[in-house]
Design an enzyme around this catalytic site. Structure first.
Site, PDB file in Angstrom:
ATOM      1  N   LYS A  52       0.842  -1.210   0.000  1.00 22.66           N
ATOM      2  CA  LYS A  52       0.000   0.000   0.000  1.00 22.66           C
ATOM      3  C   LYS A  52       0.870   1.250   0.000  1.00 22.66           C
ATOM      4  O   LYS A  52       0.593   2.216  -0.713  1.00 22.66           O
ATOM      5  CB  LYS A  52      -0.958  -0.040   1.198  1.00 22.66           C
ATOM      6  CG  LYS A  52      -2.049  -1.085   1.001  1.00 22.66           C
ATOM      7  CD  LYS A  52      -2.822  -1.442   2.248  1.00 22.66           C
ATOM      8  CE  LYS A  52      -3.700  -2.656   1.947  1.00 22.66           C
ATOM      9  NZ  LYS A  52      -4.417  -3.189   3.086  1.00 22.66           N
ATOM     10  N   GLN A  96      -5.117  -2.084   9.198  1.00 23.77           N
ATOM     11  CA  GLN A  96      -4.849  -3.383   8.572  1.00 23.77           C
ATOM     12  C   GLN A  96      -5.435  -4.508   9.437  1.00 23.77           C
ATOM     13  O   GLN A  96      -5.160  -4.580  10.634  1.00 23.77           O
ATOM     14  CB  GLN A  96      -3.329  -3.565   8.404  1.00 23.77           C
ATOM     15  CG  GLN A  96      -2.939  -4.795   7.646  1.00 23.77           C
ATOM     16  CD  GLN A  96      -3.426  -4.776   6.191  1.00 23.77           C
ATOM     17  OE1 GLN A  96      -3.253  -3.807   5.479  1.00 23.77           O
ATOM     18  NE2 GLN A  96      -4.053  -5.854   5.768  1.00 23.77           N
ATOM     19  N   ASP A 119     -11.474   1.638   3.056  1.00 23.87           N
ATOM     20  CA  ASP A 119     -11.660   0.195   2.870  1.00 23.87           C
ATOM     21  C   ASP A 119     -13.115  -0.137   2.524  1.00 23.87           C
ATOM     22  O   ASP A 119     -13.416  -1.246   2.085  1.00 23.87           O
ATOM     23  CB  ASP A 119     -11.277  -0.564   4.156  1.00 23.87           C
ATOM     24  CG  ASP A 119      -9.917  -1.233   4.052  1.00 23.87           C
ATOM     25  OD1 ASP A 119      -9.468  -1.494   2.914  1.00 23.87           O
ATOM     26  OD2 ASP A 119      -9.313  -1.497   5.098  1.00 23.87           O
TER      27      ASP A 119
END
Ligand code: NAP
Length: 285
Positions: A52, A96, A119
């Site tokens: 990322k 995460q 997300d």
């Protein structure tokens, strides 16, 4: 012979478009910024976070990284999220997953501002997807739609079967296909006659989590098959939920594993970051 849908190439095309977009935003004084939070040192998470960061660097998105200790309490993580929610220079927040067991993932997802939820996991964004409002869509299913569009696959009016109904993959994939005017069937582990339901599909989307589960018996001739599953076999070779060799003579297009859906996920995260920065700053550009 079936055409392979090249997720790497499509992903790079989209990244090129995003890079140009971010350069334009910067000339207007806006730099999208993503905050990435990792708790503990799960090796897979470390690789995902690194990918990322690399994508941010490639596109010109700023990022902040927080590496919190494995024993971090839920309250400490919530405090950090609240601080990031308030920061005007931070447009996207990504925690995460998975998180250590003392932290409830649902509480964390709920704590992230829906306007910074790049997300697309927050129930508000799931609700926006379900009701057809603009919001953030989970990156992997969002990538599936882009793969289909960039490959010239018409979705409108087509019959689509999605196998899998997880909140982050199957369910949003089905809602997205519905938004694109497909007629959608959703299958799961309780579905009867799974083969027949798959065999009706012009577009078959597999998010089952079982290696090579889908073979020629599930495929309608000429179908487009999107294989979201990813598994490491003995000998380290990767495969999907679909037994690609077995279906190759039947399908018209198929995503390979690796190199199909996988490369799109981080790219769609980047797209969500750019979108978040635009929405939060009012940039119209
Ligand atoms: P998941 O949460 O385990 O969900 C699997 C789904 O498949 C469930 O809805 C389950 O039904 C259904 N299912 C399981 N066995 C079935 C069977 N025999 N027949 C019909 N349906 C069955 O998995 P996920 O998170 O959605 O991920 C699915 C796959 O995609 C995994 O291989 C994962 O690694 C991969 N993935 C890839 C990416 C990427 O970037 N490429 C991203 C995310 C996930 P029930 O709901 O009834 O249990």
């Amino acid at each position: 012979m079936a055409q392979l849908i090249d997720g790497k190439a499509i992903s790079q095309t989209i990244r090129g478009e995003l890079t140009e977009e971010v350069a334009r935003m910067k000339t207007a004084g806006i730099t999208p910024k993503l905050a990435v939070v990792q708790v503990g040192e799960d090796p897979a998470s470390t690789i995902y976070v690194r990918n990322k960061k690399r994508a941010c660097e490639q596109i010109g998105i700023d990022y902040l990284t927080y590496n919190l200790a494995e024993e971090t309490s839920e309250q400490e993580l919530l405090d950090l999220i609240n601080q990031l929610n308030r920061r005007e220079d931070v447009h996207g927040i990504l925690v995460q997953l998975p998180l250590p067991k003392q932290i409830n993932e649902k509480d964390i997802i709920l704590a992230i501002s829906p306007d910074k939820d790049v997300d697309g996991f927050h129930p508000v964004n799931m609700g926006r997807l379900a009701t057809g409002e603009d919001g953030f869509v989970s990156c992997t299913p969002a990538g599936v739609i882009e793969l289909l569009k960039y490959s010239g696959v018409e979705i409108d009016g087509k019959s689509c079967t999605v196998v899998g109904r997880s909140n982050n993959v199957g369910k949003p994939a089905a809602l997205l296909m519905l938004r694109e005017n497909a007629t959608v069937t959703i299958c799961h582990s309780h579905t009867k006659d799974l083969k027949e339901k798959c065999k009706t599909a012009d577009i078959l989307i597999c998010a089952i989590g079982k290696p090579k589960f889908i073979n020629h018996e599930y495929i309608k001739k000429g179908a487009v098959v999107i294989d979201i599953g990813i598994h490491r076999l003995e000998g380290k070779k990767l495969c999907g939920d679909v037994d690609r060799e077995d279906v190759m003579d039947l399908v018209s297009m198929i995503t390979p594993v690796p190199g199909g859906v996988g490369p799109m996920t981080v790219t769609m995260l980047m797209a969500n970051c750019v979108k978040a920065a635009k929405r939060l700053t009012g940039y119209k550009g």
